[in-house]
Scaffold this motif. Structure first.
Motif, PDB file in Angstrom:
ATOM      1  N   LYS A  65       0.840  -1.205   0.000  1.00 60.70           N
ATOM      2  CA  LYS A  65       0.000   0.000   0.000  1.00 60.70           C
ATOM      3  C   LYS A  65       0.878   1.261   0.000  1.00 60.70           C
ATOM      4  O   LYS A  65       0.634   2.193  -0.773  1.00 60.70           O
ATOM      5  N   THR A  66       1.913   1.265   0.828  1.00 62.41           N
ATOM      6  CA  THR A  66       2.829   2.405   0.877  1.00 62.41           C
ATOM      7  C   THR A  66       3.526   2.598  -0.469  1.00 62.41           C
ATOM      8  O   THR A  66       3.645   3.720  -0.959  1.00 62.41           O
ATOM      9  N   ALA A  67       3.951   1.488  -1.080  1.00 64.02           N
ATOM     10  CA  ALA A  67       4.641   1.569  -2.370  1.00 64.02           C
ATOM     11  C   ALA A  67       3.709   2.093  -3.459  1.00 64.02           C
ATOM     12  O   ALA A  67       4.099   2.934  -4.271  1.00 64.02           O
ATOM     13  N   VAL A  68       2.472   1.617  -3.478  1.00 64.62           N
ATOM     14  CA  VAL A  68       1.495   2.064  -4.475  1.00 64.62           C
ATOM     15  C   VAL A  68       1.232   3.559  -4.311  1.00 64.62           C
ATOM     16  O   VAL A  68       1.206   4.311  -5.280  1.00 64.62           O
ATOM     17  N   LEU A  69       1.057   3.992  -3.076  1.00 66.97           N
ATOM     18  CA  LEU A  69       0.760   5.403  -2.821  1.00 66.97           C
ATOM     19  C   LEU A  69       1.968   6.315  -3.025  1.00 66.97           C
ATOM     20  O   LEU A  69       1.817   7.536  -3.026  1.00 66.97           O
ATOM     21  N   SER A  70       3.152   5.722  -3.238  1.00 66.55           N
ATOM     22  CA  SER A  70       4.324   6.548  -3.541  1.00 66.55           C
ATOM     23  C   SER A  70       4.248   7.113  -4.958  1.00 66.55           C
ATOM     24  O   SER A  70       4.984   8.037  -5.298  1.00 66.55           O
ATOM     25  N   GLU A  71       3.352   6.567  -5.778  1.00 63.15           N
ATOM     26  CA  GLU A  71       3.144   7.067  -7.133  1.00 63.15           C
ATOM     27  C   GLU A  71       2.199   8.266  -7.107  1.00 63.15           C
ATOM     28  O   GLU A  71       1.157   8.229  -6.451  1.00 63.15           O
ATOM     29  N   GLU A  79      -9.553  -2.088  -0.880  1.00 61.97           N
ATOM     30  CA  GLU A  79      -8.485  -2.757  -0.148  1.00 61.97           C
ATOM     31  C   GLU A  79      -9.097  -3.878   0.677  1.00 61.97           C
ATOM     32  O   GLU A  79     -10.036  -3.660   1.442  1.00 61.97           O
ATOM     33  N   GLN A  80      -8.593  -5.084   0.482  1.00 55.90           N
ATOM     34  CA  GLN A  80      -9.003  -6.264   1.230  1.00 55.90           C
ATOM     35  C   GLN A  80      -7.748  -6.880   1.844  1.00 55.90           C
ATOM     36  O   GLN A  80      -6.637  -6.499   1.483  1.00 55.90           O
ATOM     37  N   PRO A  81      -7.882  -7.865   2.732  1.00 56.75           N
ATOM     38  CA  PRO A  81      -6.674  -8.471   3.331  1.00 56.75           C
ATOM     39  C   PRO A  81      -5.707  -9.064   2.309  1.00 56.75           C
ATOM     40  O   PRO A  81      -4.493  -9.077   2.539  1.00 56.75           O
ATOM     41  N   THR A  82      -6.221  -9.528   1.167  1.00 51.64           N
ATOM     42  CA  THR A  82      -5.329 -10.137   0.173  1.00 51.64           C
ATOM     43  C   THR A  82      -5.429  -9.485  -1.209  1.00 51.64           C
ATOM     44  O   THR A  82      -4.967 -10.073  -2.192  1.00 51.64           O
ATOM     45  N   SER A  83      -5.996  -8.304  -1.292  1.00 48.56           N
ATOM     46  CA  SER A  83      -6.045  -7.628  -2.590  1.00 48.56           C
ATOM     47  C   SER A  83      -6.063  -6.113  -2.411  1.00 48.56           C
ATOM     48  O   SER A  83      -6.492  -5.602  -1.383  1.00 48.56           O
ATOM     49  N   LEU A  84      -5.566  -5.453  -3.442  1.00 50.07           N
ATOM     50  CA  LEU A  84      -5.505  -4.001  -3.436  1.00 50.07           C
ATOM     51  C   LEU A  84      -5.776  -3.522  -4.858  1.00 50.07           C
ATOM     52  O   LEU A  84      -5.204  -4.040  -5.811  1.00 50.07           O
ATOM     53  N   TYR A  85      -6.676  -2.564  -4.996  1.00 50.02           N
ATOM     54  CA  TYR A  85      -7.026  -1.991  -6.292  1.00 50.02           C
ATOM     55  C   TYR A  85      -6.800  -0.489  -6.214  1.00 50.02           C
ATOM     56  O   TYR A  85      -7.129   0.141  -5.214  1.00 50.02           O
ATOM     57  N   ALA A  86      -6.240   0.065  -7.281  1.00 47.65           N
ATOM     58  CA  ALA A  86      -5.957   1.497  -7.296  1.00 47.65           C
ATOM     59  C   ALA A  86      -6.156   2.056  -8.691  1.00 47.65           C
ATOM     60  O   ALA A  86      -6.151   1.319  -9.689  1.00 47.65           O
ATOM     61  N   GLU A  87      -6.345   3.363  -8.749  1.00 51.60           N
ATOM     62  CA  GLU A  87      -6.430   4.099 -10.010  1.00 51.60           C
ATOM     63  C   GLU A  87      -5.335   5.151 -10.013  1.00 51.60           C
ATOM     64  O   GLU A  87      -5.085   5.798  -8.999  1.00 51.60           O
ATOM     65  N   VAL A  88      -4.722   5.305 -11.172  1.00 54.91           N
ATOM     66  CA  VAL A  88      -3.711   6.337 -11.354  1.00 54.91           C
ATOM     67  C   VAL A  88      -4.165   7.216 -12.506  1.00 54.91           C
ATOM     68  O   VAL A  88      -4.504   6.728 -13.575  1.00 54.91           O
ATOM     69  N   ASP A  98      -5.665   1.341 -14.306  1.00 52.60           N
ATOM     70  CA  ASP A  98      -6.124   0.513 -13.191  1.00 52.60           C
ATOM     71  C   ASP A  98      -5.015  -0.418 -12.747  1.00 52.60           C
ATOM     72  O   ASP A  98      -4.387  -1.089 -13.571  1.00 52.60           O
ATOM     73  N   LEU A  99      -4.785  -0.469 -11.441  1.00 55.58           N
ATOM     74  CA  LEU A  99      -3.791  -1.358 -10.858  1.00 55.58           C
ATOM     75  C   LEU A  99      -4.499  -2.378  -9.981  1.00 55.58           C
ATOM     76  O   LEU A  99      -5.425  -2.024  -9.234  1.00 55.58           O
ATOM     77  N   LYS A 100      -4.065  -3.638 -10.077  1.00 49.93           N
ATOM     78  CA  LYS A 100      -4.603  -4.712  -9.242  1.00 49.93           C
ATOM     79  C   LYS A 100      -3.439  -5.498  -8.672  1.00 49.93           C
ATOM     80  O   LYS A 100      -2.488  -5.823  -9.379  1.00 49.93           O
ATOM     81  N   PHE A 101      -3.556  -5.814  -7.401  1.00 54.09           N
ATOM     82  CA  PHE A 101      -2.562  -6.639  -6.728  1.00 54.09           C
ATOM     83  C   PHE A 101      -3.313  -7.696  -5.924  1.00 54.09           C
ATOM     84  O   PHE A 101      -4.223  -7.363  -5.174  1.00 54.09           O
TER      85      PHE A 101
END
Length: 142
Positions: A65-71, A79-88, A98-101
């Motif tokens: 999460k910290t690494a993603v938000l560094s962008e 945000e779930q315990p085993t997944s993270l979705y973001a938009e840039v 769209d980013l998915k982890f």
């Protein structure tokens, strides 16, 4: 100045070549256009290595999460315990990627996908972004 205007015209032309894609939050595959990278695309030029971790899954997700938000211009949308979705959102034109982890605790890996919503090509933007995120994620490892 002429080069800048040419780049702007080229980006606008590329982005108008395709309609906006519908984003399926469970799909880690890429569309058939060069605007996406995914750790699930094994035998294509769109493949990118998944992230690896050795710490506890919750610690890995915090680091991710910290690494993603560094962008810049990045918002976490789910945000779930085993997944993270973001938009840039791109700074100049406001294009959205769209980013998915997806964290796989038993394997010590995080599957990753990053894709432009519109256009045909991203000119390598998503690959470079994921590699920057990976670097921050690795640097924060215990």
């Amino acid at each position: 100045m002429t080069q800048y205007l040419l780049l702007v015209a080229m980006l606008m032309a590329i982005s108008s070549c395709s309609i906006t894609q519908h984003v399926d939050p469970t799909d880690m595959k890429c569309p058939d256009s060069p605007k996406c990278v995914s750790s699930e695309e094994r035998n294509t030029g769109q493949f990118i290595e998944p992230f690896s971790f050795r710490d506890q899954p919750d610690q890995a997700m915090t680091r991710l999460k910290t690494a993603v938000l560094s962008e810049a211009n990045t918002v976490i949308t789910n945000e779930q315990p085993t997944s993270l979705y973001a938009e840039v959102r791109s700074q100049i034109f406001g294009f959205v990627d769209d980013l998915k982890f997806v964290l796989l605790p038993d394997q010590g890996t995080i599957q990753v996908r990053s894709s432009a919503r519109t256009g045909y090509s991203d000119l390598g933007v998503n690959r470079r972004r994921i590699e920057r995120i990976r670097e921050v994620f690795i640097e924060s490892a215990p």
